[in-house]
Enzyme design. Structure first.
Site, PDB file in Angstrom:
ATOM      1  N   ARG A 114       0.843  -1.192   0.000  1.00  0.00           N
ATOM      2  CA  ARG A 114       0.000   0.000   0.000  1.00  0.00           C
ATOM      3  C   ARG A 114       0.880   1.246   0.000  1.00  0.00           C
ATOM      4  NH1 ARG A 114      -2.135   1.194   4.154  1.00  0.00           N
ATOM      5  NH2 ARG A 114      -1.366  -0.423   5.549  1.00  0.00           N
TER       6      ARG A 114
ATOM      7  N   TYR B 271      -1.478  -3.588  -6.858  1.00  0.00           N
ATOM      8  CA  TYR B 271      -1.243  -4.421  -5.676  1.00  0.00           C
ATOM      9  C   TYR B 271      -2.299  -4.267  -4.582  1.00  0.00           C
ATOM     10  CZ  TYR B 271       1.764  -7.449  -2.940  1.00  0.00           C
ATOM     11  OH  TYR B 271       2.279  -8.529  -2.261  1.00  0.00           O
TER      12      TYR B 271
ATOM     13  N   LYS C 137      -9.641  -2.182   1.750  1.00  0.00           N
ATOM     14  CA  LYS C 137      -9.323  -1.026   2.589  1.00  0.00           C
ATOM     15  C   LYS C 137     -10.080   0.234   2.148  1.00  0.00           C
ATOM     16  CE  LYS C 137      -6.226  -3.461   4.860  1.00  0.00           C
ATOM     17  NZ  LYS C 137      -6.584  -4.038   6.181  1.00  0.00           N
TER      18      LYS C 137
ATOM     19  N   HIS D  84     -11.097  -2.129  11.743  1.00  0.00           N
ATOM     20  CA  HIS D  84      -9.978  -2.957  11.299  1.00  0.00           C
ATOM     21  C   HIS D  84      -9.795  -4.065  12.338  1.00  0.00           C
ATOM     22  CE1 HIS D  84      -5.493  -3.011   9.899  1.00  0.00           C
ATOM     23  NE2 HIS D  84      -6.213  -3.893   9.261  1.00  0.00           N
TER      24      HIS D  84
ATOM     25  N   SER E  64      -0.185  -3.490  12.638  1.00  0.00           N
ATOM     26  CA  SER E  64       0.417  -4.525  11.795  1.00  0.00           C
ATOM     27  C   SER E  64       1.573  -5.212  12.535  1.00  0.00           C
ATOM     28  CB  SER E  64       0.903  -3.921  10.488  1.00  0.00           C
ATOM     29  OG  SER E  64       1.873  -2.950  10.768  1.00  0.00           O
TER      30      SER E  64
ATOM     31  N   CYS F 299       1.479  -7.823  14.509  1.00  0.00           N
ATOM     32  CA  CYS F 299       1.160  -8.344  15.841  1.00  0.00           C
ATOM     33  C   CYS F 299       0.542  -9.739  15.755  1.00  0.00           C
ATOM     34  CB  CYS F 299       0.211  -7.413  16.574  1.00  0.00           C
ATOM     35  SG  CYS F 299       0.975  -5.883  17.134  1.00  0.00           S
TER      36      CYS F 299
ATOM     37  N   ASP G 202      -9.742  -9.556   9.273  1.00  0.00           N
ATOM     38  CA  ASP G 202      -9.240  -8.214   8.992  1.00  0.00           C
ATOM     39  C   ASP G 202     -10.230  -7.078   9.245  1.00  0.00           C
ATOM     40  OD1 ASP G 202      -7.065  -6.592   8.209  1.00  0.00           O
ATOM     41  OD2 ASP G 202      -7.898  -6.364   6.200  1.00  0.00           O
TER      42      ASP G 202
ATOM     43  N   ARG H  90       1.800 -12.233  -0.353  1.00  0.00           N
ATOM     44  CA  ARG H  90       0.429 -12.492   0.112  1.00  0.00           C
ATOM     45  C   ARG H  90      -0.148 -13.796  -0.419  1.00  0.00           C
ATOM     46  NH1 ARG H  90      -1.916  -8.473   3.667  1.00  0.00           N
ATOM     47  NH2 ARG H  90      -0.255  -6.937   3.761  1.00  0.00           N
TER      48      ARG H  90
HETATM   49  O1  TSX Z   1       1.286 -14.032  15.739  1.00  0.00           O
HETATM   50  C1  TSX Z   1       1.861 -13.971  16.811  1.00  0.00           C
HETATM   51  N1  TSX Z   1       1.161 -14.166  17.982  1.00  0.00           N
HETATM   52  C2  TSX Z   1      -0.315 -14.328  17.946  1.00  0.00           C
HETATM   53  C3  TSX Z   1      -0.723 -15.697  17.719  1.00  0.00           C
HETATM   54  C4  TSX Z   1      -1.967 -16.121  17.853  1.00  0.00           C
HETATM   55  N2  TSX Z   1       3.217 -13.710  16.835  1.00  0.00           N
HETATM   56  C5  TSX Z   1       3.946 -13.415  15.611  1.00  0.00           C
HETATM   57  C6  TSX Z   1       3.946 -11.904  15.398  1.00  0.00           C
HETATM   58  C7  TSX Z   1       4.441 -11.486  14.064  1.00  0.00           C
HETATM   59  C8  TSX Z   1       3.381 -11.574  13.002  1.00  0.00           C
HETATM   60  C9  TSX Z   1       3.877 -13.701  18.019  1.00  0.00           C
HETATM   61  N3  TSX Z   1       5.170 -13.482  18.317  1.00  0.00           N
HETATM   62  C10 TSX Z   1       3.198 -13.936  19.223  1.00  0.00           C
HETATM   63  C11 TSX Z   1       1.795 -14.187  19.203  1.00  0.00           C
HETATM   64  O2  TSX Z   1       1.179 -14.387  20.248  1.00  0.00           O
HETATM   65  N4  TSX Z   1       4.106 -13.831  20.241  1.00  0.00           N
HETATM   66  C12 TSX Z   1       5.283 -13.559  19.659  1.00  0.00           C
HETATM   67  C13 TSX Z   1       6.567 -13.361  20.384  1.00  0.00           C
HETATM   68  C14 TSX Z   1       7.241 -14.704  20.599  1.00  0.00           C
HETATM   69  C15 TSX Z   1       8.042 -15.256  19.627  1.00  0.00           C
HETATM   70  C16 TSX Z   1       8.640 -16.500  19.851  1.00  0.00           C
HETATM   71  C17 TSX Z   1       8.436 -17.177  21.041  1.00  0.00           C
HETATM   72  C18 TSX Z   1       7.631 -16.625  22.011  1.00  0.00           C
HETATM   73  C19 TSX Z   1       7.027 -15.391  21.789  1.00  0.00           C
HETATM   74  N5  TSX Z   1       9.001 -18.414  21.347  1.00  0.00           N
HETATM   75  C20 TSX Z   1      10.179 -18.942  20.913  1.00  0.00           C
HETATM   76  O3  TSX Z   1      10.881 -18.290  20.206  1.00  0.00           O
HETATM   77  C21 TSX Z   1      10.494 -20.298  21.364  1.00  0.00           C
HETATM   78 MN    MN Z   2      -5.452  -5.233   7.732  1.00  0.00          MN
END
Ligand code: TSX
Ligand code: MN
Length: 571
Positions: free
Chosen positions: A67, A206, A215, A235, A257, A259, A282, A373
């Site tokens: 975007r 895109y 969006k 959102h 984004s 998360c 989304d 994507r």
């Molecule tokens: O999507 C994530 N979630 C939600 C899942 C339902 N991610 C990925 C974020 C980038 C898109 C996460 N990353 C989450 C999470 O709850 N938590 C984390 C942070 C994290 C990363 C790795 C580990 C623990 C927490 N564990 C090891 O590395 C072993």
């Molecule tokens: Mn979105």
């Protein structure tokens, strides 16, 4: 088309006169038409058929991969109505610029008229749109992401007025010039006219720039409609959660984004007896019913998800979804299959990267683009909620706001009332990760995760949220979560992913009124969450002094950004 109101026909005729396409095709949205479009692209070499049934690969021009927020405009008569967080342009000035850009832009190409419905066929909240485009890639993606063709035309015949959208990749083929694999233009404009409910998108093919139902309509234009008509266009993901006793509650959740919103939408719980079902990942349209409850629909009919990072471990349901009938864009090619960073620890040999070159395993650049994507039908989701297509929508009992915070923000906190919860939404922020952009750890504000998607003044949007609370309405409880707290050694404290079910179970029980809480001035904290996590106590509590200091910073941001237009309740 002939059955459509004269105004709509006139508008399409004016688009034809302006863009001068060689041919015009009215899409009926049938499976046969969709397959025909894919065959046509395969023949032209712009799509590659993959090993798995119904799967195709596309890759874009390297200059058209995401975007373009700096080229996205809200064209309201008054600048204040677009607000301080949007780019604004005067409608007359923008129309003039657009007339120049679109003039003759479809020469040598075919114009496709795509009527579409956002929302389930039988739902009253659903709305119609027409996207006029010169991109077949857009047509096949719209087929998956929206309800396309006859189903939408029928609504228009009944008198529903469509949101009109004109899209062009901005590369006319004059004097028999050959096409390129991903036509686009250096100059890009995504212009929204909230007062006339029109969208113009030029220069990009895109995702969010080109699939106007997503969006542009379902968030930016729909948020202005929602303000006018008294509902919410958000959102947010939507999930249905069933406890071991068989009781079910729906949650909507907004995250900035990166998360893991899609991962949460498709959560496969391992907590015995609990079930999570997915309504959407989304966008949520939500409206209070006559019974005082807040009902939500997912206006989309598919998933347009970020591929890198998706694996059997992080999102097993997504891996099932993309096994068939899926379009992939800017992933890496592994023979006649796809691959991306994070799919497996081992990088396969002989990959073709997203630019179409041999992938160098020892080089610095990834094989798939970070914004690569998948486009896949909602119906392929193994845990699709049975009420996804219902006439009423689903009743939301909990709203979740989440950010990516290494410090300060606890694992979960519950607002004492609607006003405090609305404030949680407005305060949403994530920490800057890359040291290159400002100081790492500095807060990047993203109110309601709507910063790039609110079609009007964000301060008025805050007021609109506050105004939702009325006598006789059953207001959902509002929570703020953070999966990303780190310990002194910089390690994540909370295991996240499937373990997030423990937090959802706590929120569920809190709505039921069956948990012990600790009251603070900033909301209710869990007394305990029964899960074996080292340093759990550290993320269940807040440091009130540290927390108060941060509140002062957030209020300063509100004052500085929105001034007098910011609701007094937030200052
Ligand atoms: O999507 C994530 N979630 C939600 C899942 C339902 N991610 C990925 C974020 C980038 C898109 C996460 N990353 C989450 C999470 O709850 N938590 C984390 C942070 C994290 C990363 C790795 C580990 C623990 C927490 N564990 C090891 O590395 C072993
Ligand atoms: Mn979105």
């Amino acid at each position: 088309m002939n059955e459509l109101k004269a105004e709509i026909q006139d508008k399409i005729a004016s688009y034809i006169k302006l863009c001068k396409p060689d041919h015009v095709v009215i899409c009926n949205g049938s499976r046969e038409e969709y397959q025909g479009f894919l065959d046509q692209m395969e023949k032209a070499g712009t799509a590659k058929k993959l090993k798995n049934k119904g799967c195709y690969y596309f890759h874009s021009d390297p200059k058209d991969v995401a975007r373009v927020e700096s080229c996205t405009f809200i064209c309201s008569k008054k600048k204040e109505d677009a607000g301080p967080t949007n780019n604004h342009e005067d409608p007359e000035v923008m129309k003039k610029r657009l007339m120049g850009l679109f003039s003759g832009c479809m020469q040598g190409r075919t114009m496709y008229v795509v009527p579409y419905l956002m929302g389930p066929e039988k739902n009253k909240m659903s709305k119609v749109g027409i996207e006029v485009t010169d991109s077949l890639y857009v047509c096949v993606n719209m087929y998956i992401m929206a309800r396309m063709g006859t189903v939408a035309l029928d609504r228009m015949k009944e008198g529903r007025v469509p949101v009109m959208g004109l899209h062009s990749v901005g590369m006319p083929l004059v004097d028999g010039a050959a096409d390129v694999h991903w036509p686009c233009n250096q100059e890009k404009v995504i212009a929204h006219f909230p007062e006339t409910k029109e969208i113009f998108s030029f220069g990009s093919g895109y995702g969010g720039n080109a699939l106007l139902g997503k969006k542009c309509f379902a968030l930016r234009i729909a948020s202005t409609m929602a303000k006018e008509e008294g509902w919410l266009a958000e959102h947010m993901l939507i999930i249905g959660v069933t406890n071991p006793q068989g009781k079910k509650k729906y949650f909507a959740a907004a995250f900035p984004s990166a998360c893991g919103k899609t991962n949460l939408a498709m959560l496969k719980p391992e907590l015995p007896g609990w079930k999570v079902e997915c309504v959407g990942d989304d966008i949520a349209w939500m409206k209070f019913g006559d019974d005082g409850r807040l009902y939500a629909i997912n206006p989309e009919n598919g998933f347009f998800g970020v591929a890198p990072g998706t694996s059997e471990k992080t999102n097993p349901y997504a891996m099932e979804i993309i096994a068939e009938d899926t379009l992939f864009t800017n992933v890496a090619l592994n023979g006649d299959d796809v691959w991306w960073e994070g799919m497996s620890e081992e990088v396969p040999e002989g990959l073709i990267n997203w630019k179409g070159e041999k992938h160098d395993k020892n080089g610095d650049s990834p094989a798939s683009h970070p914004n690569a994507r998948f486009t896949a039908p909602l119906s392929r989701c193994p845990n699709i909620d049975p009420n996804t297509y219902s006439e009423r929508g689903v009743p939301i009992e909990g709203i979740i706001f989440g950010g990516r915070r290494a410090s300060v923000a606890p694992l979960v906190i519950e607002a004492k009332d609607w006003t405090m919860g609305t404030y949680y939404g407005a305060s949403l922020c994530s920490e800057k990760t890359a040291a290159a952009e400002g100081t790492a750890g500095e807060l990047r504000h993203d109110p309601f995760a709507m910063l790039p998607f609110c079609g009007y003044n964000m301060a008025d949007y805050f007021s609109h949220w506050l105004s939702m609370e009325k006598q006789g309405r059953k207001m959902p409880k509002i929570f703020s979560v953070n999966w990303f707290r780190k310990d002194k050694d910089g390690k994540f404290i909370w295991p996240g992913y499937l373990e997030n079910m423990h937090v959802i179970a706590w929120m569920f029980a809190s709505i039921e009124g069956t948990v012990d809480q600790v009251e603070t001035p900033f909301g209710f904290l869990p007394k305990d969450i029964p899960v074996d996590v080292k340093n759990l106590k550290e993320i269940l509590a807040i440091d009130e002094k540290e927390y108060a200091l941060e509140q002062a910073k957030i209020k300063a941001y509100f004052k500085e950004t929105f001034g007098d237009r910011c609701p007094k309740a937030f200052l």
